[in-house]
Enzyme design. Structure first.
Site, PDB file in Angstrom:
ATOM      1  N   THR A 140       0.843  -1.193   0.000  1.00 37.25           N
ATOM      2  CA  THR A 140       0.000   0.000   0.000  1.00 37.25           C
ATOM      3  C   THR A 140       0.878   1.242   0.000  1.00 37.25           C
ATOM      4  O   THR A 140       1.854   1.315   0.752  1.00 37.25           O
ATOM      5  CB  THR A 140      -0.918   0.016   1.242  1.00 37.25           C
ATOM      6  OG1 THR A 140      -1.756  -1.142   1.191  1.00 37.25           O
ATOM      7  CG2 THR A 140      -1.780   1.267   1.289  1.00 37.25           C
ATOM      8  N   TYR A 141       0.522   2.205  -0.812  1.00 30.92           N
ATOM      9  CA  TYR A 141       1.277   3.458  -0.896  1.00 30.92           C
ATOM     10  C   TYR A 141       0.626   4.509  -0.017  1.00 30.92           C
ATOM     11  O   TYR A 141      -0.569   4.766  -0.110  1.00 30.92           O
ATOM     12  CB  TYR A 141       1.377   3.920  -2.356  1.00 30.92           C
ATOM     13  CG  TYR A 141       2.362   3.065  -3.096  1.00 30.92           C
ATOM     14  CD1 TYR A 141       3.690   3.458  -3.220  1.00 30.92           C
ATOM     15  CD2 TYR A 141       1.996   1.826  -3.594  1.00 30.92           C
ATOM     16  CE1 TYR A 141       4.626   2.639  -3.838  1.00 30.92           C
ATOM     17  CE2 TYR A 141       2.920   1.007  -4.218  1.00 30.92           C
ATOM     18  CZ  TYR A 141       4.229   1.418  -4.339  1.00 30.92           C
ATOM     19  OH  TYR A 141       5.155   0.597  -4.940  1.00 30.92           O
ATOM     20  N   LEU A 142       1.440   5.110   0.830  1.00 34.54           N
ATOM     21  CA  LEU A 142       0.975   6.186   1.704  1.00 34.54           C
ATOM     22  C   LEU A 142       1.086   7.528   0.992  1.00 34.54           C
ATOM     23  O   LEU A 142       0.326   8.447   1.277  1.00 34.54           O
ATOM     24  CB  LEU A 142       1.796   6.209   2.992  1.00 34.54           C
ATOM     25  CG  LEU A 142       1.856   4.881   3.752  1.00 34.54           C
ATOM     26  CD1 LEU A 142       2.766   5.007   4.960  1.00 34.54           C
ATOM     27  CD2 LEU A 142       0.467   4.430   4.158  1.00 34.54           C
TER      28      LEU A 142
END
Length: 159
Positions: free
Chosen positions: A29-31
């Protein structure tokens, strides 16, 4: 800060006799993600063992700065639950070919159905330029933005 120098190829298949040394299930998951930087978290499952990482990458092209460190399950859960997004899911096989280790990724939920890639990291840009891929590797997509994991993740969020 480490340098990441790698090539990425598309795969349409692979030989039956590959020497797979390790398999991991990865939720990624990309923040944050921009043209030149990304911050991601991963949940990795290998042999029943779960671990979590946070990685910052900066730069574009074949060589990027990369900082990665372990985080706890609680931190991972806090970060991903608040976002309420879908992680990029893939199976990563560590493959040994001619004494070198490659990362072969089989993606499970990308917009591009059946996507498989293989990556190799290098110690220098000279080594990168001199590299000759095995015949069964597909197209070199190293510098194609649509095959960046951050882009693949963004595409999932918009569908």
């Amino acid at each position: 800060m480490a340098q990441e120098i790698e090539r990425k190829y598309l795969l349409t298949g692979y030989p039956d006799n590959l020497n797979i040394t390790r398999t991991q299930e990865i939720d990624q998951t990309y923040l944050a993600s921009t043209e030149s930087e990304s911050l991601r978290v991963r949940r990795l499952l290998s042999n029943g063992e779960e671990s979590f990482t946070m990685t910052h990458k900066a730069g574009r092209g074949i060589s990027r700065d990369e900082t990665e460190f372990q985080i706890g399950a609680d931190m991972y859960e806090q970060l991903t639950e608040r976002l309420q997004v879908t992680p990029l899911k893939k199976t990563r096989h560590k493959v040994l070919i001619d004494g070198r280790t490659y990362d072969m990724d089989i993606y499970h939920n990308t917009v591009q159905q059946g996507l498989m890639t293989i990556e190799i990291e290098f110690d220098s840009e000279d080594e990168f330029r001199a590299y000759q891929a095995p015949d069964w590797f597909g197209e070199d997509v190293t510098e194609q933005e649509k095959y960046l994991n951050s882009r693949l993740w963004q595409d999932i969020q918009s569908h």
